[in-house]
Design a protein around this motif. Sequence first.
Motif, short mmCIF file in Angstrom:
data_model
loop_
_atom_site.label_atom_id
_atom_site.label_comp_id
_atom_site.label_asym_id
_atom_site.label_seq_id
_atom_site.Cartn_x
_atom_site.Cartn_y
_atom_site.Cartn_z
N CYS A 1 -88.13 -27.38 -12.30
CA CYS A 1 -87.93 -26.22 -11.97
C CYS A 1 -87.20 -25.27 -13.08
CB CYS A 1 -87.27 -25.96 -10.54
SG CYS A 1 -88.36 -26.87 -9.24
N GLU A 2 -86.15 -25.95 -13.59
CA GLU A 2 -85.41 -25.18 -14.63
C GLU A 2 -86.14 -24.82 -15.85
OE1 GLU A 2 -81.99 -27.39 -15.08
OE2 GLU A 2 -80.96 -26.98 -13.14
N GLY A 3 -86.94 -25.98 -16.22
CA GLY A 3 -87.65 -25.80 -17.51
C GLY A 3 -88.97 -24.69 -17.40
N VAL A 4 -89.22 -24.53 -16.03
CA VAL A 4 -90.43 -23.67 -15.97
C VAL A 4 -89.77 -22.13 -15.74
CG1 VAL A 4 -92.15 -22.84 -14.25
CG2 VAL A 4 -91.96 -25.19 -14.83
N SER A 5 -88.78 -22.21 -15.11
CA SER A 5 -87.93 -20.86 -14.68
C SER A 5 -87.44 -19.99 -16.01
CB SER A 5 -86.97 -20.69 -13.67
OG SER A 5 -85.76 -21.80 -14.00
N VAL A 6 -87.18 -20.72 -17.12
CA VAL A 6 -86.67 -20.17 -18.37
C VAL A 6 -87.77 -19.27 -19.08
CG1 VAL A 6 -84.99 -22.20 -18.82
CG2 VAL A 6 -87.19 -22.17 -19.86
N PHE A 7 -88.81 -19.70 -18.78
CA PHE A 7 -90.07 -18.95 -19.55
C PHE A 7 -90.21 -17.58 -18.61
CE2 PHE A 7 -91.31 -23.05 -20.65
CZ PHE A 7 -91.41 -23.00 -21.90
N PRO A 8 -90.26 -16.41 -19.47
CA PRO A 8 -90.26 -15.12 -18.91
C PRO A 8 -91.87 -14.91 -18.40
CG PRO A 8 -90.26 -14.90 -21.18
CD PRO A 8 -89.84 -16.24 -20.96
N THR A 9 -91.89 -14.07 -17.17
CA THR A 9 -93.34 -13.98 -16.78
C THR A 9 -94.23 -13.43 -17.80
OG1 THR A 9 -92.28 -13.35 -14.67
CG2 THR A 9 -94.54 -12.58 -14.77
N LEU A 10 -93.81 -12.71 -18.72
CA LEU A 10 -94.69 -11.84 -19.59
C LEU A 10 -95.23 -12.98 -20.69
CD1 LEU A 10 -96.02 -9.24 -20.92
CD2 LEU A 10 -93.86 -9.03 -22.42
N ALA A 11 -94.55 -13.91 -21.04
CA ALA A 11 -95.07 -15.14 -21.84
C ALA A 11 -95.96 -15.91 -21.20
CB ALA A 11 -93.75 -15.71 -22.20
N ILE A 12 -95.88 -16.27 -20.15
CA ILE A 12 -96.68 -17.00 -19.14
C ILE A 12 -97.88 -16.43 -19.02
CG2 ILE A 12 -97.20 -18.19 -17.05
CD1 ILE A 12 -95.14 -19.65 -18.61
N SER A 13 -97.87 -14.83 -18.85
CA SER A 13 -99.20 -14.27 -18.56
C SER A 13 -99.94 -14.23 -19.83
CB SER A 13 -98.63 -12.85 -18.14
OG SER A 13 -97.93 -12.99 -16.80
N MET A 14 -99.13 -13.96 -20.90
CA MET A 14 -99.91 -13.78 -22.24
C MET A 14 -100.67 -15.10 -22.48
SD MET A 14 -97.12 -11.96 -24.48
CE MET A 14 -98.44 -11.97 -26.03
N ILE A 15 -100.00 -16.20 -22.42
CA ILE A 15 -100.74 -17.66 -22.51
C ILE A 15 -101.89 -17.87 -21.41
CG2 ILE A 15 -100.09 -20.20 -22.28
CD1 ILE A 15 -97.43 -19.70 -23.13
N ILE A 16 -101.77 -17.43 -20.41
CA ILE A 16 -102.79 -17.69 -19.44
C ILE A 16 -104.06 -16.94 -19.66
CG2 ILE A 16 -103.52 -17.44 -16.92
CD1 ILE A 16 -100.74 -18.46 -16.23
N ALA A 17 -103.60 -15.50 -20.04
CA ALA A 17 -104.71 -14.45 -20.21
C ALA A 17 -105.36 -14.96 -21.63
CB ALA A 17 -103.95 -13.04 -20.71
N GLY A 18 -104.82 -15.47 -22.50
CA GLY A 18 -105.42 -16.08 -23.77
C GLY A 18 -106.47 -17.24 -23.32
N VAL A 19 -106.23 -17.98 -22.32
CA VAL A 19 -106.79 -19.18 -21.80
C VAL A 19 -108.18 -18.77 -21.02
CG1 VAL A 19 -107.08 -21.46 -20.79
CG2 VAL A 19 -105.03 -20.66 -22.28
N LEU A 20 -107.61 -18.01 -20.04
CA LEU A 20 -108.62 -17.51 -18.91
C LEU A 20 -109.18 -16.17 -19.46
CD1 LEU A 20 -106.63 -18.94 -15.57
CD2 LEU A 20 -108.43 -20.12 -17.14
N GLY A 21 -108.62 -15.27 -19.96
CA GLY A 21 -109.08 -14.02 -20.24
C GLY A 21 -108.46 -13.10 -19.19
N LEU A 22 -108.50 -11.76 -19.56
CA LEU A 22 -107.88 -10.84 -18.64
C LEU A 22 -108.65 -10.97 -17.16
CD1 LEU A 22 -107.52 -7.74 -20.74
CD2 LEU A 22 -105.72 -9.46 -20.06
N GLY A 23 -107.93 -10.55 -16.27
CA GLY A 23 -108.67 -10.57 -14.87
C GLY A 23 -107.55 -10.83 -13.83
N LEU A 24 -107.99 -10.61 -12.51
CA LEU A 24 -107.26 -10.75 -11.45
C LEU A 24 -106.69 -12.28 -11.26
CD1 LEU A 24 -105.87 -9.51 -8.81
CD2 LEU A 24 -108.02 -10.07 -7.60
N ASN A 25 -107.64 -13.26 -11.42
CA ASN A 25 -107.40 -14.45 -11.21
C ASN A 25 -106.12 -14.99 -12.16
OD1 ASN A 25 -109.32 -14.86 -9.31
ND2 ASN A 25 -110.71 -15.46 -10.65
#
Length: 284
Positions: free
Chosen positions: A119-143
């Motif tokens: 939990c501590e390891g996941v929470s240290v990552f900012p939402t913006l960084a996680i979103s950029m990674i996921i957007a790069g993998v899945l592409g932009l979109g609601l999902n």
Amino acid sequence: MAIRSMTGGKWIPKSVAGFRLGTFVIVAGIFAILVLPFIAPHDPYQVQFLYRLKPPTLDFPLGTDAMGRCVFSRLLYGARLTTASAIIVVLVSSGLGTLFGSIAAMCGGLVDRILMRICEGVSVFPTLAISMIIAGVLGLGLNAVIIALIAIHWTDYARVVRNAIIVERSRTYVLAAESLGARSFWIARKHIFPNITGPLLTLGAYSMSWVILSFAGLSFLGLGVEPGTPEWGLMIAESRNYLRDYPRLVLAPGLTIAAFVVAINFLGDMLGDRFRLNQINYLH
């Protein structure tokens, strides 16, 4: 005054006013998802360049944007998108967090330390960084936005549930049940989980406001829904170049976000006060 049974775990409304407010918020959310889009006067996706930047009229209550789309209709559709997405994020995050937090608190020892370090390891990552990674993998979109918010937010529930269960396990009625040979699963289901409803509901209310703000913020930065989608944060981003001459294009979605967040935070404060009163009742 509300009194929660320490053995049965039933939660009785403290006042009719509080119960009505909670019911109103639930009904308002369902209304925003199911009804509001059908009373929209225009198609929120329809582009009409002949009507671009039109001032408010009876036909267009909040005017039109730079593409000639009805701002009022887009706000209504945005309410459904935002409310439904926030509910999904909160429900999934609370489910995952409750599962991990319960396992950590009930097992303790090495399992507890490992899960809390995760939990501590996941929470240290900012939402913006996680979103950029996921957007790069899945592409932009609601999902992608929903997955990004869930990936960060479940840790809050895990910590709250773990701490609440540890506190409840130290109470006299739980120790008495354990001394009588009751199984851990039965104790958790009958005594512990019903009595941690308060902090979970309070966190859930505050989570809704956080998700709405994060959802709008990611869309404003271009990491959210696709261009043209009627979403409040994206509406602000698309209209920011017209702020000086047409401030209503930014004020309409901005004030709507503010109103939603304030209303949800008010509900969270009410739930928090109610939970604290119940805790005082326990002490007396």
